[in-house]
Design a protein around this motif. Structure first.
Motif, PDB file in Angstrom:
ATOM      1  N   LYS A 146       0.558  -0.994  -0.041  1.00 50.04           N
ATOM      2  CA  LYS A 146      -0.072   0.216   0.490  1.00 50.04           C
ATOM      3  C   LYS A 146       0.955   1.275   0.343  1.00 50.04           C
ATOM      4  O   LYS A 146       1.321   1.412   0.637  1.00 50.04           O
ATOM      5  CB  LYS A 146      -0.337   0.112   1.066  1.00 50.04           C
ATOM      6  N   ILE A 147       0.305   1.902  -1.174  1.00 46.80           N
ATOM      7  CA  ILE A 147       1.303   2.787  -1.209  1.00 46.80           C
ATOM      8  C   ILE A 147       0.468   4.386  -2.100  1.00 46.80           C
ATOM      9  O   ILE A 147      -0.427   4.404  -1.897  1.00 46.80           O
ATOM     10  CB  ILE A 147       2.250   3.225  -2.251  1.00 46.80           C
ATOM     11  N   VAL A 148       1.106   5.610  -1.348  1.00 46.63           N
ATOM     12  CA  VAL A 148       0.804   6.822  -1.362  1.00 46.63           C
ATOM     13  C   VAL A 148       1.929   7.824  -2.113  1.00 46.63           C
ATOM     14  O   VAL A 148       3.139   7.599  -2.143  1.00 46.63           O
ATOM     15  CB  VAL A 148       0.206   7.847  -0.098  1.00 46.63           C
ATOM     16  N   THR A 149       0.984   8.196  -3.326  1.00 43.36           N
ATOM     17  CA  THR A 149       2.185   8.723  -4.544  1.00 43.36           C
ATOM     18  C   THR A 149       1.116  10.269  -5.228  1.00 43.36           C
ATOM     19  O   THR A 149       0.578   9.818  -5.204  1.00 43.36           O
ATOM     20  CB  THR A 149       2.430   7.650  -6.118  1.00 43.36           C
ATOM     21  N   PHE A 150       2.410  10.927  -4.542  1.00 41.68           N
ATOM     22  CA  PHE A 150       1.821  12.649  -5.118  1.00 41.68           C
ATOM     23  C   PHE A 150       3.208  13.193  -6.208  1.00 41.68           C
ATOM     24  O   PHE A 150       4.101  12.897  -5.759  1.00 41.68           O
ATOM     25  CB  PHE A 150       1.385  13.143  -3.643  1.00 41.68           C
ATOM     26  N   SER A 151       2.547  14.420  -6.732  1.00 49.15           N
ATOM     27  CA  SER A 151       3.802  15.271  -7.236  1.00 49.15           C
ATOM     28  C   SER A 151       3.783  16.744  -6.572  1.00 49.15           C
ATOM     29  O   SER A 151       2.795  16.978  -6.220  1.00 49.15           O
ATOM     30  CB  SER A 151       3.517  15.822  -8.794  1.00 49.15           C
ATOM     31  N   ALA A 152       5.260  16.943  -6.264  1.00 49.25           N
ATOM     32  CA  ALA A 152       5.172  18.489  -5.892  1.00 49.25           C
ATOM     33  C   ALA A 152       5.849  18.874  -6.290  1.00 49.25           C
ATOM     34  O   ALA A 152       6.979  18.607  -6.960  1.00 49.25           O
ATOM     35  CB  ALA A 152       5.858  18.146  -4.304  1.00 49.25           C
ATOM     36  N   THR A 153       6.177  20.648  -6.208  1.00 53.32           N
ATOM     37  CA  THR A 153       6.738  21.304  -7.113  1.00 53.32           C
ATOM     38  C   THR A 153       7.583  21.572  -6.189  1.00 53.32           C
ATOM     39  O   THR A 153       7.932  22.281  -5.416  1.00 53.32           O
ATOM     40  CB  THR A 153       5.841  23.087  -7.274  1.00 53.32           C
ATOM     41  N   LYS A 154       8.888  21.527  -7.238  1.00 52.43           N
ATOM     42  CA  LYS A 154      10.497  21.582  -6.559  1.00 52.43           C
ATOM     43  C   LYS A 154      10.858  23.454  -6.666  1.00 52.43           C
ATOM     44  O   LYS A 154      10.667  23.752  -8.049  1.00 52.43           O
ATOM     45  CB  LYS A 154      11.695  20.952  -6.688  1.00 52.43           C
ATOM     46  N   THR A 155      11.330  24.255  -5.545  1.00 53.91           N
ATOM     47  CA  THR A 155      11.615  25.740  -6.270  1.00 53.91           C
ATOM     48  C   THR A 155      12.799  26.142  -5.046  1.00 53.91           C
ATOM     49  O   THR A 155      12.726  25.696  -4.323  1.00 53.91           O
ATOM     50  CB  THR A 155       9.574  26.037  -5.909  1.00 53.91           C
ATOM     51  N   THR A 156      12.719  27.191  -5.423  1.00 51.11           N
ATOM     52  CA  THR A 156      14.272  27.899  -4.879  1.00 51.11           C
ATOM     53  C   THR A 156      13.468  28.903  -4.577  1.00 51.11           C
ATOM     54  O   THR A 156      12.904  29.730  -5.067  1.00 51.11           O
ATOM     55  CB  THR A 156      15.384  28.066  -5.564  1.00 51.11           C
ATOM     56  N   VAL A 157      13.892  29.295  -3.042  1.00 54.24           N
ATOM     57  CA  VAL A 157      13.162  30.681  -2.295  1.00 54.24           C
ATOM     58  C   VAL A 157      13.842  31.719  -2.381  1.00 54.24           C
ATOM     59  O   VAL A 157      14.799  31.044  -1.547  1.00 54.24           O
ATOM     60  CB  VAL A 157      12.429  30.289  -0.966  1.00 54.24           C
ATOM     61  N   ARG A 158      13.714  33.073  -2.428  1.00 57.25           N
ATOM     62  CA  ARG A 158      14.888  33.976  -2.740  1.00 57.25           C
ATOM     63  C   ARG A 158      14.202  35.341  -1.660  1.00 57.25           C
ATOM     64  O   ARG A 158      13.372  35.417  -1.669  1.00 57.25           O
ATOM     65  CB  ARG A 158      15.015  34.483  -3.795  1.00 57.25           C
ATOM     66  N   ASP A 159      15.398  35.654  -0.548  1.00 52.25           N
ATOM     67  CA  ASP A 159      15.296  36.658  -0.283  1.00 52.25           C
ATOM     68  C   ASP A 159      15.231  38.499  -0.726  1.00 52.25           C
ATOM     69  O   ASP A 159      16.604  38.097  -1.726  1.00 52.25           O
ATOM     70  CB  ASP A 159      15.800  36.801   0.736  1.00 52.25           C
TER      71      ASP A 159
END
Length: 241
Positions: free
Chosen positions: A141-154
């Protein structure tokens, strides 16, 4: 400082360090008993082996084309008494998994710093729990999903921004603990500088290719270390789509 003669250079991709150079080198030692010749000809004499042996040491460094060229040039100059000179304080002792088992290596501290940056990579998870895909793959039993990899800048004005990023896929065991963590993650608000920051060192990492209307695109795949990654990879189509 220590000196080495380079006997092998190869590029590879390892986890969690990414693209690296693996360099095998043998230590260089001043030859004994050549003092008279050194005085006569004004040159030093050295002992070193040109084949892999018990004294061979393995180094892992960040990959770059420039560094590769420099190392190749150095590897060709040993007959002129020019060797690879290293400050060993810039390396840490580590282990590298190979098809023939685990080996001792000297790992560049630049790779350690790079890995820390990778592990601190931020993600924007799905916006709703209906984007989690609950599946049974090879009896697991698994759960899968897509996420957005991002770079956060100040920003200079005191605010912050993030880039559009790339899609990465995550696979977890489908259990109560993970579902609580995932449901908490979708409540994060990027507009308030709240991002999901998973410890990617606790995942098996691979690169996968997806074919769409605009051609093929590459994506990161992270499979939780709690899962047998081989069984997931063998059934990847059923796991992700």
């Amino acid at each position: 400082m220590r000196q080495f003669v380079i006997i092998d250079i190869e590029s590879n991709t390892v986890q969690p360090d990414g693209e690296v150079l693996i360099v095998k080198a043998n230590p260089v030692k001043e030859a004994e008993g050549f003092e008279h010749l050194e005085q006569m000809f004004g040159k030093k004499y050295f002992n070193y082996a040109m084949n892999e042996c018990n004294e061979t040491e393995v180094f892992m460094l960040p990959y770059s084309e420039e560094l590769t060229r420099k190392l190749i040039q150095l590897a060709r100059k040993y007959e002129d008494g020019v060797f690879w000179t290293l400050n060993m304080s810039e390396f840490i002792d580590a282990r590298l998994s190979t098809p023939n088992g685990s080996v001792s290596i000297h790992k560049s501290t630049a790779l350690v710093r790079r890995t820390l940056r990778i592990e601190c990579q931020k993600y924007i998870p799905p916006v709703a729990d209906w984007e989690f895909k609950h599946k049974i793959v090879d009896g697991i039993k698994i759960v899968t999903f897509s996420a957005t990899k991002t770079t956060v800048r100040d920003n200079l004005d005191g605010g912050f921004s993030w880039d559009s990023g790339d899609i990465a896929f995550f696979v977890f065991p489908d259990n109560e603990e993970n579902m609580q963590m995932l449901n908490d993650s979708i409540k994060l608000e990027p507009l308030k500088k709240q991002f999901w920051e998973p410890d990617t060192s606790s995942f098996y990492h691979a690169r996968i290719s997806m074919t769409g209307p605009l051609g093929s695109t590459g994506h990161d795949l992270y499979i939780s270390n709690e899962l047998p990654e081989n069984r997931i990879l063998e059934n990847l189509q059923d796991a992700l789509w």
